[in-house]
Design a protein around this motif. Sequence first.
Motif, mmCIF file in Angstrom:
data_model
loop_
_atom_site.group_PDB
_atom_site.id
_atom_site.type_symbol
_atom_site.label_atom_id
_atom_site.label_comp_id
_atom_site.label_asym_id
_atom_site.label_seq_id
_atom_site.Cartn_x
_atom_site.Cartn_y
_atom_site.Cartn_z
ATOM 1 N N MET A 28 0.918 -1.357 0.026
ATOM 2 C CA MET A 28 -0.036 0.151 -0.154
ATOM 3 C C MET A 28 0.928 1.098 -0.030
ATOM 4 S SD MET A 28 -2.691 1.385 2.703
ATOM 5 C CE MET A 28 -4.079 0.039 2.492
ATOM 6 N N ILE A 29 0.453 2.151 -0.848
ATOM 7 C CA ILE A 29 1.249 3.657 -0.880
ATOM 8 C C ILE A 29 0.061 4.652 -0.593
ATOM 9 C CG2 ILE A 29 2.157 5.154 -2.122
ATOM 10 C CD1 ILE A 29 3.335 3.235 -4.050
ATOM 11 N N ILE A 30 0.179 5.480 0.617
ATOM 12 C CA ILE A 30 -0.610 6.764 0.693
ATOM 13 C C ILE A 30 0.237 8.003 0.274
ATOM 14 C CG2 ILE A 30 -1.884 7.819 2.539
ATOM 15 C CD1 ILE A 30 -2.180 5.164 4.015
ATOM 16 N N ASP A 31 -0.318 8.589 -0.746
ATOM 17 C CA ASP A 31 0.081 9.970 -1.171
ATOM 18 C C ASP A 31 -0.514 10.948 -0.229
ATOM 19 O OD1 ASP A 31 0.696 12.326 -2.138
ATOM 20 O OD2 ASP A 31 -0.044 11.985 -4.371
ATOM 21 N N VAL A 32 0.005 11.565 0.868
ATOM 22 C CA VAL A 32 -0.573 12.278 2.101
ATOM 23 C C VAL A 32 -0.861 13.666 1.610
ATOM 24 C CG1 VAL A 32 0.130 10.870 3.803
ATOM 25 C CG2 VAL A 32 1.665 13.022 3.066
ATOM 26 N N HIS A 33 -0.408 14.215 0.302
ATOM 27 C CA HIS A 33 -0.582 15.439 -0.159
ATOM 28 C C HIS A 33 -0.400 15.773 -1.588
ATOM 29 C CE1 HIS A 33 -0.751 19.740 1.271
ATOM 30 N NE2 HIS A 33 -0.184 20.209 0.014
ATOM 31 N N MET A 74 7.852 18.542 19.064
ATOM 32 C CA MET A 74 6.383 19.315 19.252
ATOM 33 C C MET A 74 5.280 18.071 18.405
ATOM 34 S SD MET A 74 6.724 23.307 18.005
ATOM 35 C CE MET A 74 7.981 22.938 16.694
ATOM 36 N N ASN A 75 5.608 16.966 18.547
ATOM 37 C CA ASN A 75 4.930 15.818 17.625
ATOM 38 C C ASN A 75 4.561 16.297 16.272
ATOM 39 O OD1 ASN A 75 3.587 13.503 17.944
ATOM 40 N ND2 ASN A 75 1.634 14.193 18.437
ATOM 41 N N CYS A 76 5.509 16.607 15.505
ATOM 42 C CA CYS A 76 5.430 16.795 14.083
ATOM 43 C C CYS A 76 6.008 15.546 13.305
ATOM 44 C CB CYS A 76 6.014 18.284 13.734
ATOM 45 S SG CYS A 76 5.411 19.531 14.474
ATOM 46 N N CYS A 77 5.313 15.418 12.273
ATOM 47 C CA CYS A 77 5.819 14.265 11.172
ATOM 48 C C CYS A 77 6.223 15.059 9.980
ATOM 49 C CB CYS A 77 4.746 13.212 10.913
ATOM 50 S SG CYS A 77 4.260 12.221 12.369
ATOM 51 N N PHE A 78 6.965 14.420 9.156
ATOM 52 C CA PHE A 78 7.517 15.089 7.904
ATOM 53 C C PHE A 78 6.890 14.371 6.657
ATOM 54 C CE2 PHE A 78 10.124 15.123 11.389
ATOM 55 C CZ PHE A 78 10.435 16.226 11.535
ATOM 56 N N SER A 79 6.390 15.116 5.437
ATOM 57 C CA SER A 79 6.113 14.324 4.306
ATOM 58 C C SER A 79 7.085 14.811 3.402
ATOM 59 C CB SER A 79 4.491 14.627 3.737
ATOM 60 O OG SER A 79 4.340 16.113 3.796
ATOM 61 N N ILE A 80 7.654 13.688 2.556
ATOM 62 C CA ILE A 80 8.800 13.846 1.667
ATOM 63 C C ILE A 80 8.145 13.497 0.341
ATOM 64 C CG2 ILE A 80 11.155 13.124 0.955
ATOM 65 C CD1 ILE A 80 10.562 14.286 3.821
ATOM 66 N N LYS A 86 20.456 19.084 1.187
ATOM 67 C CA LYS A 86 19.974 19.754 2.692
ATOM 68 C C LYS A 86 18.677 18.656 3.058
ATOM 69 C CE LYS A 86 17.458 23.219 3.570
ATOM 70 N NZ LYS A 86 16.899 24.626 3.909
ATOM 71 N N LEU A 87 18.005 18.140 2.054
ATOM 72 C CA LEU A 87 16.664 17.417 2.317
ATOM 73 C C LEU A 87 17.334 16.045 2.313
ATOM 74 C CD1 LEU A 87 13.764 16.775 2.559
ATOM 75 C CD2 LEU A 87 13.540 16.598 0.093
ATOM 76 N N VAL A 88 18.156 15.624 1.773
ATOM 77 C CA VAL A 88 18.927 14.222 1.898
ATOM 78 C C VAL A 88 19.158 13.950 3.457
ATOM 79 C CG1 VAL A 88 20.585 12.881 1.372
ATOM 80 C CG2 VAL A 88 19.206 13.732 -0.529
ATOM 81 N N GLU A 89 20.130 14.878 3.728
ATOM 82 C CA GLU A 89 20.600 15.070 5.277
ATOM 83 C C GLU A 89 19.505 15.071 6.174
ATOM 84 O OE1 GLU A 89 23.744 14.066 5.674
ATOM 85 O OE2 GLU A 89 23.735 13.917 3.610
ATOM 86 N N ALA A 90 18.590 15.879 6.032
ATOM 87 C CA ALA A 90 17.486 15.790 7.023
ATOM 88 C C ALA A 90 16.479 14.546 7.045
ATOM 89 C CB ALA A 90 16.436 16.904 6.740
ATOM 90 N N VAL A 91 16.291 13.821 5.641
ATOM 91 C CA VAL A 91 15.651 12.469 5.739
ATOM 92 C C VAL A 91 16.333 11.532 6.830
ATOM 93 C CG1 VAL A 91 14.812 10.672 4.572
ATOM 94 C CG2 VAL A 91 14.373 12.876 3.497
ATOM 95 N N LYS A 92 17.766 11.376 6.501
ATOM 96 C CA LYS A 92 18.568 10.446 7.159
ATOM 97 C C LYS A 92 18.457 10.557 8.683
ATOM 98 C CE LYS A 92 22.083 10.218 3.723
ATOM 99 N NZ LYS A 92 23.670 10.614 3.324
ATOM 100 N N VAL A 93 18.023 11.672 9.345
ATOM 101 C CA VAL A 93 17.880 11.989 10.697
ATOM 102 C C VAL A 93 16.460 11.929 11.413
ATOM 103 C CG1 VAL A 93 20.023 13.058 10.827
ATOM 104 C CG2 VAL A 93 17.979 14.475 10.747
ATOM 105 N N MET A 94 15.587 11.835 10.212
ATOM 106 C CA MET A 94 14.250 11.749 10.724
ATOM 107 C C MET A 94 13.792 10.342 11.428
ATOM 108 S SD MET A 94 12.160 13.499 7.514
ATOM 109 C CE MET A 94 12.526 15.345 6.974
ATOM 110 N N PRO A 95 13.048 10.195 12.520
ATOM 111 C CA PRO A 95 12.534 9.106 12.916
ATOM 112 C C PRO A 95 11.661 8.578 12.120
ATOM 113 C CG PRO A 95 12.329 10.891 14.714
ATOM 114 C CD PRO A 95 12.825 11.427 13.510
ATOM 115 N N ARG A 96 12.035 7.085 11.709
ATOM 116 C CA ARG A 96 11.372 6.561 10.836
ATOM 117 C C ARG A 96 9.814 6.369 11.000
ATOM 118 N NH1 ARG A 96 15.304 1.248 9.889
ATOM 119 N NH2 ARG A 96 17.269 2.499 9.257
ATOM 120 N N THR A 99 5.518 4.070 5.753
ATOM 121 C CA THR A 99 5.189 5.372 5.301
ATOM 122 C C THR A 99 3.439 5.148 5.305
ATOM 123 O OG1 THR A 99 5.506 4.888 3.053
ATOM 124 C CG2 THR A 99 6.960 6.320 4.223
ATOM 125 N N ALA A 100 2.876 4.247 4.888
ATOM 126 C CA ALA A 100 1.429 3.852 4.884
ATOM 127 C C ALA A 100 1.115 3.631 6.345
ATOM 128 C CB ALA A 100 1.164 2.604 3.954
#
Length: 260
Positions: free
Chosen positions: A1-6, A172-178, A189-199, A248-249
């Motif tokens: 399953m894939i969910i495109d959230v935006h 602050m309980n935020c998630c990230f859509s990529i 910059k985004l690549v480095e950010a993704v690497k440190v985001m909690p899965r 991600t789903a």
Amino acid sequence: MIIDVHAHYNDERYDQDLDQLMSTFRQENIYVINSATCPGDIDSAVVLANKYSNMFVTVGIHPEYALESNDEEIERIRCLFTGTKAEKILGIGETGLDYHYDYSDEQVAAQKVNFIKHLKLASDLSKPIVVHNRDAHLDTMNILKEHLDAKRGALIHCYSGSSESVPEYVSMNCCFSIGGVVTFKNAKKLVEAVKVMPRDRILIETDCPYLTPEPFRGTRNDSGKTVYTIRKIAELLDLSYEYVCDMTADNAKRFFEIII
């Protein structure tokens, strides 16, 4: 399953083939969260979500349209969550701040007021909020710190911040859509950010018809092209494609409280 959230399937570029696209997505087990962005497209976005079994919607006023936002429009959005079509409406947004263009002081002030009103509405309704932040990192962060309902959290759509900012958003309980930007050659910059985001905080989006991933950059985007974004994230995190799809789903279902 894939969910495109935006996504933005209200765009006229889908007028001729949206039925076919959504049928294909159903066959491919792709779900879509469409995003309303201005007072004029909120009703039509809700109608679309109720037309397609694999489409949901969030409703809000984008900072570009902040001067059109007023108490009456905010109340109209509130009422949608108690209406007969509320089942498909998952949250508030997109809304936030955009300083990319040379907006007047009046427009910037209106963006901040609009953003805060949406945050209050999301808190009142206990709904998640989808945040647009373009070249407005400090003000976005400060407003979230003061007004976000951290119990419900926020989705930082099309994340463009630094890796250093990730822990502060997470606190602050935020998630990230990529989206497709992560596949661009200049997305260091985004690549480095993704690497440190909690899965458990990473979601997938298109922002279609915009931000089409490589190798189709410059053409109309659609939710089927999420596969290229997922492949890139899998590569960055040393995970399998299938694992990132499921991860991600699951994150999207938990964040938006979707039952599929």
